[in-house]
Design an enzyme around this catalytic site. Structure first.
Site, PDB file in Angstrom:
ATOM      1  N   GLN B 121      28.484   7.279  43.959  1.00  0.00           N
ATOM      2  CA  GLN B 121      28.798   9.020  43.714  1.00  0.00           C
ATOM      3  C   GLN B 121      29.930   8.905  42.763  1.00  0.00           C
ATOM      4  OE1 GLN B 121      31.041  11.095  46.837  1.00  0.00           O
ATOM      5  NE2 GLN B 121      29.449  12.279  46.792  1.00  0.00           N
ATOM      6  N   GLY B 122      29.693   9.591  41.670  1.00  0.00           N
ATOM      7  CA  GLY B 122      30.634   9.539  40.335  1.00  0.00           C
ATOM      8  C   GLY B 122      31.241  11.039  40.636  1.00  0.00           C
ATOM      9  N   SER B 124      34.997  12.010  42.087  1.00  0.00           N
ATOM     10  CA  SER B 124      36.345  12.013  41.954  1.00  0.00           C
ATOM     11  C   SER B 124      36.848  11.576  40.703  1.00  0.00           C
ATOM     12  CB  SER B 124      36.923  11.537  43.103  1.00  0.00           C
ATOM     13  OG  SER B 124      36.721  11.997  44.333  1.00  0.00           O
ATOM     14  N   SER B 156      32.573   4.231  45.646  1.00  0.00           N
ATOM     15  CA  SER B 156      31.972   3.299  46.642  1.00  0.00           C
ATOM     16  C   SER B 156      30.743   2.807  46.042  1.00  0.00           C
ATOM     17  CB  SER B 156      31.728   3.925  48.044  1.00  0.00           C
ATOM     18  OG  SER B 156      33.010   4.445  48.553  1.00  0.00           O
ATOM     19  N   GLU B 239      27.107  16.178  52.903  1.00  0.00           N
ATOM     20  CA  GLU B 239      28.105  14.917  53.433  1.00  0.00           C
ATOM     21  C   GLU B 239      29.152  15.453  54.225  1.00  0.00           C
ATOM     22  OE1 GLU B 239      30.906  14.364  49.746  1.00  0.00           O
ATOM     23  OE2 GLU B 239      31.432  12.511  50.686  1.00  0.00           O
TER      24      GLU B 239
END
Lengths: 288, 378
Positions: B121-122, B124, B156, B239
């Site tokens: 997941q890009g 932040s 992550s 999420e």
């Protein structure tokens, strides 16, 4: 699994809310505060007619024939409305004390070391010898203290939790309503993060208590009831305190209703076994 | 209000339970946390087994109740968690399923289900954490490509991922939320540098990702150009809404283990500690009921995207999890400082729960503004 209110349950809740708004609205609440210790017998009979006390009695015995989930919804509404009187004791006595089911007889009971509405009741269950009146902190709940503690019915504990849930929901609404309208520094106080977060925590506590109370009503499991009671007591007491805080100086006045909610939440939290026993029961389940 | 399951649901449960009993003993031990390639292979292997047995799409296509049963049974049996498949199965997959074109669904969904591709997941960035709309990674259009430059953080699985669900700013002049797009970026593209970050628990489970003129085909954009914020809200509601559900059951199991451990080391005799564990039991019982409530609500509304109720759950759960491991420390006594003891690392990891996926403070603001209707503020 449909762990949601059924259409009938929604209708029941709406019906009870309407009845209570009509029969015990804000003016009636304030009149009751001004005349402490007097139970409105007309209202009590109206509750009886509406099936408030006979709700769980089988139809064959003149009852409504509904279950614990419906009783919990009804008592939640009673809690919301700050309805005074020994509601739980009378409800539990329906079917065993003549007239309780119809609202003709007001029944009080020894619960822990306290009796609510001893003088206003027609019948009292439990040993009241040596009962001493207290100057009750809640203007709407006369109290006596007794030397011999009474036994607590788990269903009574659950219905108390339902009343606490009603309070938790109501004080959350009141806090949010006030935060949306009361202006300071040129804007509604609800735009300030500190106030927003107080209100958010009110809702979170109320909602976690709600699912715990409803689930306990479905399972009637003593551990579920203990959990429901712990969370509902917390949601009501802390919720009412935070609601008072959101109201600022107004919250500390007799005119605002907030203190009535807080005081009643404190009275109910004292009923029966209390936190210690609930926590011990749940701990025993864990290790068992 | 009903907490019972239908005969069909019970049949699903029985079949799954039987299958788990058969296959779990054949699984090797999960590789150590620092062995990312090993973990990737292990987690993909498990997903492959689920796929071959017909359980792969339980997170997407099954009814909410069936999914709940799946989580109950796998947790109860001690089956592996989604692990490296977390982002693909729980965030990117559902988002592509909801917002992607037929071609995009056909390209990306089957490999996630078959356990062939890992996503990261890009979202932040160093300057855009909970304030996600402040993101600055730029994507300018050049023919059929976006050319992306910037950096992402707290990513992550970045080291072992095949794809990244990437948020980029496609219109720098538009208001903050209006110029963002959602891209699927291949992690083997040129110009990507991954630098692992060490967490306070000592593990390198997330990374910084630097993007230097990375070319991503325009065809990899999910949703309309500049409409990425709305697409992202879909991702985030997954999420917050469903990603933590299975963990509640795991916490209840840990709580039972704590009670046993406390009995063994004599701390059970301390009524303060015992009562604290009792209260935690109330808490996790209620969190499970909240899960059942939300699942039933989704069932009634016909599934779909979870609502802001997920914020309420996430808020309460993340604090309860921290309370649980703080209680574990009191059960452990002085051993609470020994990293080789169970629960000590978990206690450290639990510190991330009130931060990741939107801090508790952000969740409270969401609850206040969207559920209670309080005026927007900052």
């Amino acid at each position: 699994m449909r762990f949601q209110l059924t259409d009938d349950q929604h209708a029941l809740r709406a019906g009870v809310r309407q009845l209570l708004e009509r029969r015990f609205g804000h003016e009636a609440l304030r009149a009751a505060v001004d005349a402490p210790g007097r139970l409105d017998r007309g209202l009590w009979r109206a509750l009886g007619e509406a099936g408030f006390f006979a709700l769980r009695l089988p139809e064959a015995r003149g009852g409504v024939g509904l279950g614990l989930p419906e009783a919990v919804l009804v008592f939640e509404e009673a809690g919301r409305a700050l309805l005074p009187g020994p509601l739980v004791a009378t409800h539990l006595a329906a079917g065993s004390v003549p007239g309780a089911a119809t609202g003709e007889t007001v029944v009080a009971a020894v619960d822990g070391e306290l009796v609510e509405w001893l003088d206003g009741a027609d019948a009292v269950l439990g040993d009241t010898s040596g009962a001493v009146p207290l100057r009750s902190l809640d203007p709407l709940t006369p109290l006596h203290r007794v030397p011999v503690a009474g036994v607590t019915d788990p269903v009574g504990s659950l219905l108390t939790a339902a009343e606490q849930l009603g309070t938790a929901g109501r004080v959350c609404e009141l806090a949010a309503q006030h935060a949306r309208t009361r202006e300071q520094f040129g804007r509604p106080v609800g735009a300030f993060q500190a106030v927003q977060h107080l209100c958010a925590d009110l809702l979170v506590r109320a909602e976690i208590a709600r699912v715990a109370v409803y689930a306990a009503a479905v399972t009637a499991d003593p551990a579920d009831i203990a959990a429901a009671r712990l969370l509902a007591d917390e949601a009501a007491v802390r919720g009412a305190r935070d609601c008072l805080q959101v109201h600022g100086g107004m919250g500390f006045t007799w005119e605002a209703d907030v203190h009535l909610h807080l005081k009643r939440a404190w009275v109910r939290a004292q009923r029966g076994d209390g936190d210690t026993q609930s926590e011990e029961l749940l701990a025993a389940r864990l290790a068992g | 209000m009903d907490l019972s399951y239908t005969p069909e649901e019970e049949e699903f449960r029985a079949r799954l339970r039987e299958w788990l009993a058969k296959v779990l003993p054949t699984l090797p031990d999960r590789p150590a946390p620092e062995d990312w390639p090993g973990r990737r292979a292990y987690d993909l292997g498990w997903q492959r087994m689920l796929h071959d047995a017909g359980y792969a799409d339980v997170h997407w296509d099954a009814s909410p109740t069936t999914r709940l049963i799946f989580l109950e049974e796998t947790e109860e049996a001690g089956a592996p968690y989604v692990g490296a498949n977390f982002v693909g199965l729980l965030h990117a997959g559902p988002t592509i399923a909801a917002e992607g074109t037929a071609e995009q669904r056909a390209r990306w969904l089957p490999p996630i289900l078959r356990g062939e591709e890992v996503w990261c997941q890009g979202f932040s960035e160093p300057g855009a954490g909970s304030d996600l709309a402040a993101l600055r990674t730029r994507a300018r259009r050049e023919g059929d490509d976006y050319v992306v430059s910037g950096s992402k953080i707290w990513t992550s699985h970045a080291e072992v991922a095949d794809w990244c669900e990437l948020l980029v700013r496609t219109d720098p002049d538009a208001p903050r939320r209006r110029g963002i797009s959602w891209l699927a970026m291949p992690m083997d593209a040129e110009g990507i540098t991954v630098r692992p970050l060490r967490t306070l628990a000592g593990s390198a489970e997330f990374a910084e990702v630097f993007l230097d003129e990375v070319r991503v085909p325009v065809a990899n954009r999910v949703g309309a150009e500049h409409d990425g914020w709305r697409v992202t809200m879909v991702t985030l509601s997954f999420e917050r809404g469903t990603a933590f559900v299975g963990e509640v059951l795991a916490c209840r199991r840990v709580l039972g283990q704590l009670a046993c451990a406390a009995r063994e080391n004599g701390r059970w005799d301390d009524p303060v500690l015992r009562r604290r564990l009792g209260r935690l039991e109330a808490e996790f019982r209620a969190l499970w009921r909240l899960t059942q409530w939300n699942v039933s609500a989704a069932e009634v509304s016909g599934g779909g995207v979870p609502g802001v109720g997920g914020s309420l759950f996430k808020l309460r759960y993340s604090h309860a999890r921290q309370d649980l491991y703080d209680a574990a420390a009191d059960v452990l006594g002085p051993d609470r400082l020994d990293l080789d003891r169970p629960w000590v690392l978990d206690r450290l990891s639990s510190l991330s729960y009130t931060i990741a996926a939107g801090t508790s403070q952000i969740q409270r603001t969401i609850v206040a503004e969207r559920m209670l209707g309080l005026p927007r503020g900052r």
